[in-house]
Structures are given as structure tokens and as C-alpha cells.
Design an enzyme around this catalytic site. Structure first.
Site, PDB file in Angstrom:
ATOM      1  N   ARG A  85      45.275  -5.352  21.410  1.00  0.00           N
ATOM      2  CA  ARG A  85      45.647  -6.363  22.402  1.00  0.00           C
ATOM      3  C   ARG A  85      44.682  -7.542  22.273  1.00  0.00           C
ATOM      4  O   ARG A  85      43.467  -7.348  22.388  1.00  0.00           O
ATOM      5  CB  ARG A  85      45.560  -5.755  23.804  1.00  0.00           C
ATOM      6  CG  ARG A  85      45.727  -6.753  24.921  1.00  0.00           C
ATOM      7  CD  ARG A  85      45.699  -6.075  26.308  1.00  0.00           C
ATOM      8  NE  ARG A  85      45.865  -7.095  27.336  1.00  0.00           N
ATOM      9  CZ  ARG A  85      44.930  -7.444  28.227  1.00  0.00           C
ATOM     10  NH1 ARG A  85      43.762  -6.823  28.248  1.00  0.00           N
ATOM     11  NH2 ARG A  85      45.163  -8.393  29.093  1.00  0.00           N
ATOM     12  N   HIS A 138      44.440 -15.629  28.820  1.00  0.00           N
ATOM     13  CA  HIS A 138      43.272 -14.866  29.279  1.00  0.00           C
ATOM     14  C   HIS A 138      42.190 -15.891  29.629  1.00  0.00           C
ATOM     15  O   HIS A 138      41.143 -15.978  28.980  1.00  0.00           O
ATOM     16  CB  HIS A 138      42.830 -13.876  28.195  1.00  0.00           C
ATOM     17  CG  HIS A 138      41.954 -12.761  28.676  1.00  0.00           C
ATOM     18  ND1 HIS A 138      42.201 -11.429  28.414  1.00  0.00           N
ATOM     19  CD2 HIS A 138      40.814 -12.776  29.411  1.00  0.00           C
ATOM     20  CE1 HIS A 138      41.242 -10.676  28.947  1.00  0.00           C
ATOM     21  NE2 HIS A 138      40.369 -11.471  29.567  1.00  0.00           N
ATOM     22  N   GLU A 193      44.954 -10.746  34.478  1.00  0.00           N
ATOM     23  CA  GLU A 193      44.186 -10.786  35.722  1.00  0.00           C
ATOM     24  C   GLU A 193      44.253 -12.126  36.459  1.00  0.00           C
ATOM     25  O   GLU A 193      43.227 -12.812  36.610  1.00  0.00           O
ATOM     26  CB  GLU A 193      42.720 -10.421  35.434  1.00  0.00           C
ATOM     27  CG  GLU A 193      42.551  -9.067  34.763  1.00  0.00           C
ATOM     28  CD  GLU A 193      41.085  -8.611  34.688  1.00  0.00           C
ATOM     29  OE1 GLU A 193      40.196  -9.413  35.016  1.00  0.00           O
ATOM     30  OE2 GLU A 193      40.842  -7.457  34.322  1.00  0.00           O
ATOM     31  N   ASN A 230      44.340  -3.090  34.489  1.00  0.00           N
ATOM     32  CA  ASN A 230      42.929  -3.098  34.087  1.00  0.00           C
ATOM     33  C   ASN A 230      42.142  -2.423  35.199  1.00  0.00           C
ATOM     34  O   ASN A 230      42.163  -2.886  36.343  1.00  0.00           O
ATOM     35  CB  ASN A 230      42.417  -4.523  33.900  1.00  0.00           C
ATOM     36  CG  ASN A 230      43.012  -5.185  32.664  1.00  0.00           C
ATOM     37  OD1 ASN A 230      43.767  -4.558  31.914  1.00  0.00           O
ATOM     38  ND2 ASN A 230      42.672  -6.447  32.455  1.00  0.00           N
ATOM     39  N   TYR A 290      38.414  -0.962  36.394  1.00  0.00           N
ATOM     40  CA  TYR A 290      36.969  -0.825  36.216  1.00  0.00           C
ATOM     41  C   TYR A 290      36.318  -0.013  37.330  1.00  0.00           C
ATOM     42  O   TYR A 290      35.481   0.831  37.077  1.00  0.00           O
ATOM     43  CB  TYR A 290      36.313  -2.209  36.071  1.00  0.00           C
ATOM     44  CG  TYR A 290      36.677  -2.822  34.731  1.00  0.00           C
ATOM     45  CD1 TYR A 290      35.989  -2.459  33.584  1.00  0.00           C
ATOM     46  CD2 TYR A 290      37.753  -3.697  34.605  1.00  0.00           C
ATOM     47  CE1 TYR A 290      36.338  -2.963  32.332  1.00  0.00           C
ATOM     48  CE2 TYR A 290      38.108  -4.214  33.357  1.00  0.00           C
ATOM     49  CZ  TYR A 290      37.401  -3.839  32.225  1.00  0.00           C
ATOM     50  OH  TYR A 290      37.762  -4.328  30.996  1.00  0.00           O
ATOM     51  N   GLU A 302      43.076  -2.335  29.987  1.00  0.00           N
ATOM     52  CA  GLU A 302      41.622  -2.437  29.853  1.00  0.00           C
ATOM     53  C   GLU A 302      40.972  -1.344  30.693  1.00  0.00           C
ATOM     54  O   GLU A 302      41.334  -1.153  31.862  1.00  0.00           O
ATOM     55  CB  GLU A 302      41.064  -3.772  30.384  1.00  0.00           C
ATOM     56  CG  GLU A 302      41.284  -4.951  29.500  1.00  0.00           C
ATOM     57  CD  GLU A 302      40.703  -6.240  30.090  1.00  0.00           C
ATOM     58  OE1 GLU A 302      39.693  -6.187  30.829  1.00  0.00           O
ATOM     59  OE2 GLU A 302      41.285  -7.296  29.809  1.00  0.00           O
TER      60      GLU A 302
HETATM   61  C1  FCB Z   1      37.988  -7.996  32.766  1.00  0.00           C
HETATM   62  C2  FCB Z   1      38.386  -9.091  31.805  1.00  0.00           C
HETATM   63  C3  FCB Z   1      37.822  -8.933  30.422  1.00  0.00           C
HETATM   64  C4  FCB Z   1      36.412  -8.412  30.447  1.00  0.00           C
HETATM   65  C5  FCB Z   1      36.295  -7.195  31.334  1.00  0.00           C
HETATM   66  C6  FCB Z   1      34.927  -6.588  31.386  1.00  0.00           C
HETATM   67  O1  FCB Z   1      38.054  -8.464  34.062  1.00  0.00           O
HETATM   68  O2  FCB Z   1      39.793  -9.147  31.684  1.00  0.00           O
HETATM   69  O3  FCB Z   1      37.932 -10.168  29.766  1.00  0.00           O
HETATM   70  O4  FCB Z   1      35.544  -9.402  30.817  1.00  0.00           O
HETATM   71  O5  FCB Z   1      36.699  -7.519  32.627  1.00  0.00           O
END
Ligand code: FCB
Length: 439
Positions: free
Chosen positions: A78, A122, A167, A288, A290, A354
Site C-alpha cells: 500500500r 495521504h 485518515e 488503521n 494504533y 495500518e
Molecule cells: C498514521 C499515519 C501514518 C503513520 C502512522 C504511524 O496515523 O497514517 O502515515 O504516520 O500513523
């Protein structure tokens, strides 16, 4: 013995990057400046004054990078398109040399047996458009749809999956409300207007690409399960997640957010007909993940700048292990998120576009990935239609306002020599992909 967790047949594995974070070649072959070029050059905006001018020099080294992907057994890659390479002024004529680069990249990927997954935006808006008002301007959405058509006309014969935006919450609220990201504005009202125009841009691009015959259309959202008590959790879930999920997948803004939007931005920017455009059917939702967001109600608490309307909400995180970004590590949040999406927005296939972490010591990364893959697997076991997992990131790269210090890659980059060295985590992931299972 640990239990084997097998992923569904056809599960799509791979790695992700983004144009500004890796390409470099910031002024080459007709590329114009983006908001990130300008932001990074503004003193005090990016850690240690780092910029994406050279980054991983991927623009020149893409052949080597693709060869490495294939060695590492990554079936999907990607990447994102740099808008100011394709249209240096944002609108106007196409710069063929910009398209040539992605044309070469896609050919290289296909020849190496790696499936390209294109993200059209992006975060690197052409600065010329920002000078006119950026995402607060309705026209920007139409320029984006034109960009999407131009890129698809060139690559659509070879690329199957098209993601409109990465995002949009970050583009709108970090870009225009907290100012932590480019263009660095701190106008909460502008952030809501920007969010709407990003949504509109997505819908217009989906319509255009669908007509042009694109096979798989998606958007990638940064979603975060919100943990906490009643009203605070509902408000932040609204601002972070439902503000995007509902218009795209249900065709309207959440009722409980309308007064918040109205208070900061009015509602005139939402024109009749927009909701139907924004809800143009998509085939895949990119997730995505985290970390979760923890909130509680604390009367008198001033608002968090990234969440206009969050007065009275406290964002204290529990005591958990952390990454080098100081992000709490909470794999279980991924299960909760995927199961919730399956419950509240049924029918849309999901893909983790992600997930990953910055660590000083790569030994932490396989553990992080294993725990998150186990969490993803648990969601599949509960019925979540998860179709793939892409690690962030293929390479160490320019981590936005944090510069080059955090290292997210499964491949190490020595920025002085541009030498790439696969980390242990890359080899670990290769093994998982080969087996299509965690063992
Ligand atoms: C996300 C972004 C990516 C990267 C990660 C850690 O929010 O999409 O570009 O910075 O975090």
C-alpha cells in the site's frame, strides 16, 4: 504449546507507506510544493527541523525497495500518490512525469508479484490549494476527484484496489484544529468544514472511479475504540469515529454531533445532495489501528484542541506498556474495534491498512505484531469480516511532526547511506505470511 491461529484463505498481507514519508525528490520532475514541505520548513513545526526533502529516497530507489518486498514475501504493498507530483498546482494540467513514476512503480511491483494498493491522498495537499483555503474550500473536493480520475486513467488497468483518503480525521483535526500537522491552522470551525469537504472529496472520487470501472473502492480511517464513561465516551467516539463512519456508511452525520458542528462551523457548508454523494457505496473499509482512547468526565476540564467540543473530557490513559511514541499498547482494542464495526456497520468488508509501532529495539516489534494479529484473529472468530492486514511500515520513514526519530519500519533505513536492512520483525512476519497463521 501455543495454539495455531489460521487466517482465512485469501487473507491479504502486506506493508504500507506514504508518499511524503518515503519518496524524497521533493523538487524533481516537476513536483510542486505540498503543505508538508512548507510546514516542515517552518521553524518549530517538526522535531529537529526534519523535512521530507530526501526521506528514504524511494523515488530513486523504488526498484531496490520492490525487490526487497518480494524477498520478504510481502504480497501487497500500500503506497500513496503525491498529489503535487501529478498536479503541481493542485488543479490544472497533469504533469506526465509525475504519473510516469507511479506507472514504473506499479509495473515493478507486478513484475515482482506484489499487488499494488493505491491511496490517492495521504496528507500532502498542494500548497497552491492551501493558499486558496485548502480543505476549507469546497472546490478542493472537486479538484481531488479530478486527481483521482487522472491517476486512475493511467494505473487503473493494473491496480485493483483504490483508497481515496488516508485518515481524514488527521487531515481535518490535526491540520486545522490542533495545528500539530500541516497546514498547522488552529481554527476549530475550519476543521469541521474541512472534514466535510474531505468526505465530499471521497464521495466524488468514488463516483468518478466507479464510473471509470474501478474494481475495489475504499477509504482508510484511523479508528480508535473509546473507553470510558457515558457522555464523554459518546462525544469522543462521535468526534473521532462516527463523524466519518456514519456519513460514509449510513448516509448522514450522527444526530448527537450536529449541535457540535453547528456551534463551531454552522451547517451551511453541508449542501443538499452532499450526504448521498458521500455515501456512494464502497467495497472495503480500511482500518488503521494504533491504540484506544480513554476518557472520563471531569467538570471544568478545558477542551483538547484536536477534539473541538471536548470540554469537560479528561483523556488520561491507564498505566500500560508504551511504544517509543509513548502510545499505550492495547491489542485488545483491535478486537473491540473490529467487532464493533461488524455490529454497527454490518456488511462492509474490513481490512487493517495500518498497524504497527515505533520501537527503539526491534525485539519489541514481533511481540507487538503477534499480539495485534492475535487480537485481529479473535475478531474474525467473532464474525468480523476482516480480509487483510498491512503492517505500518515497510521502511523506517519521516514520521510527520516527529521527524525521523521514531522508527516504525520492519526494514531499517540508515539515512546517511540509504542502506536498507530487514529487521528481525520482517523475517518474523514473512514466516506468518507464508503459513497464513500465527503459530
Ligand atoms: C498514521 C499515519 C501514518 C503513520 C502512522 C504511524 O496515523 O497514517 O502515515 O504516520 O500513523
Amino acid at each position: 504449546m501455543t495454539q495455531e491461529r489460521r487466517f482465512p484463505d485469501g487473507f491479504r498481507w502486506g506493508a504500507a507507506t506514504a508518499a511524503y514519508q518515503i519518496e524524497g525528490a521533493a523538487t524533481e520532475d516537476g513536483r510542486g510544493p505540498s503543505i508538508w514541505d512548507v510546514f516542515a520548513r517552518t521553524p518549530g513545526r517538526v522535531h529537529l527541523g526534519h523535512t521530507g526533502d530526501v526521506a528514504c529516497d524511494h523515488y530513486h530507489r523504488y526498484r531496490e525497495d520492490v525487490a526487497l518486498m518480494s524477498e520478504l514475501g510481502l504480497p501487497t504493498y500500500r503506497f500513496s500518490i503525491s498529489w503535487p507530483r501529478i498536479k503541481p498546482d493542485g488543479g490544472g494540467p497533469v504533469n506526465p512525469r509525475g504519473l510516469d513514476f507511479y506507472d514504473r512503480l506499479v509495473d515493478e511491483l507486478l513484475a515482482a508479484g506484489v499487488e499494488p494498493m493505491v491511496t490517492l491522498y495521504h496528507w500532502d495537499l498542494p500548497q497552491t490549494l492551501e493558499d486558496l483555503g485548502g480543505w476549507t474550500l469546497r472546490d478542493t473536493a472537486f479538484h481531488f476527484a479530478d486527481l483521482a480520475s487522472a491517476v486512475h486513467a493511467r494505473l487503473g488497468d493494473r491496480a485493483r484496489t483504490w483508497t481515496t483518503l488516508n485518515e481524514p480525521w488527521c487531515s481535518a483535526f490535526l491540520g486545522y484544529a490542533s495545528g500539530a500537522h500541516a497546514p498547522g491552522r488552529t481554527e476549530p470551525g475550519a476543521a469541521f468544514v474541512a472534514a466535510h469537504h474531505l468526505l465530499l472529496a471521497h464521495g466524488l472520487a468514488v463516483q468518478a472511479l466507479r464510473e471509470a470501472g474501478a474494481r475495489e473502492l475504499s477509504i482508510t480511517l484511523n479508528l480508535s475504540p473509546v473507553v470510558g464513561d457515558g457522555e464523554a465516551a459518546r462525544r469522543i467516539d462521535g468526534l473521532h469515529n462516527r463523524l466519518f463512519l456514519d456519513p460514509i456508511l449510513r448516509g448522514s452525520y450522527p444526530e448527537d454531533l450536529l449541535p457540535v458542528i453547528d456551534r463551531f462551523a454552522g451547517l451551511d457548508h453541508v449542501r443538499q445532495g452532499d450526504p448521498a454523494v458521500i455515501a456512494a457505496p464502497i467495497d472495503l473499509l480500511g482500518v488503521n489501528y494504533y491504540r484506544p482512547t480513554w476518557v472520563s468526565t471531569t467538570i471544568g476540564r478545558p477542551p483538547n484542541a484536536a477534539f473541538p467540543g471536548s470540554e469537560g473530557v479528561d483523556f488520561t490513559e491507564p498505566d500500560l506498556p508504551r511504544t517509543a511514541m509513548d502510545w499505550a499498547i492495547a491489542p485488545h482494542g483491535l478486537t473491540d474495534l473490529l467487532v464493533r464495526l461488524h455490529r454497527d456497520y454490518p456488511g462492509i468488508p474490513l481490512m487493517i491498512t495500518e498497524n504497527g509501532a515505533a520501537f527503539e529495539d526491534d525485539a519489541d516489534r514481533p511481540i507487538f505484531l503477534r499480539d495485534h494479529l492475535a487480537a485481529a484473529h479473535a475478531a474474525i472468530a467473532q464474525g468480523a469480516p476482516l480480509t487483510g492486514y498491512l503492517v505500518w511500515s515497510f521502511l523506517d520513514n519521516f514520521e510527520w511532526a516527529w521527524g525521523y526519530e521514531p522508527r516504525f519500519g520492519i526494514v531499517h533505513v540508515d539515512y546517511a547511506t540509504q542502506r536498507r536492512t530487514p529487521k528481525e520483525s520482517a523475517l518474523w512476519l514473512r514466516d506468518v505470511i507464508r503459513k497464513n497463521a500465527l503459530t
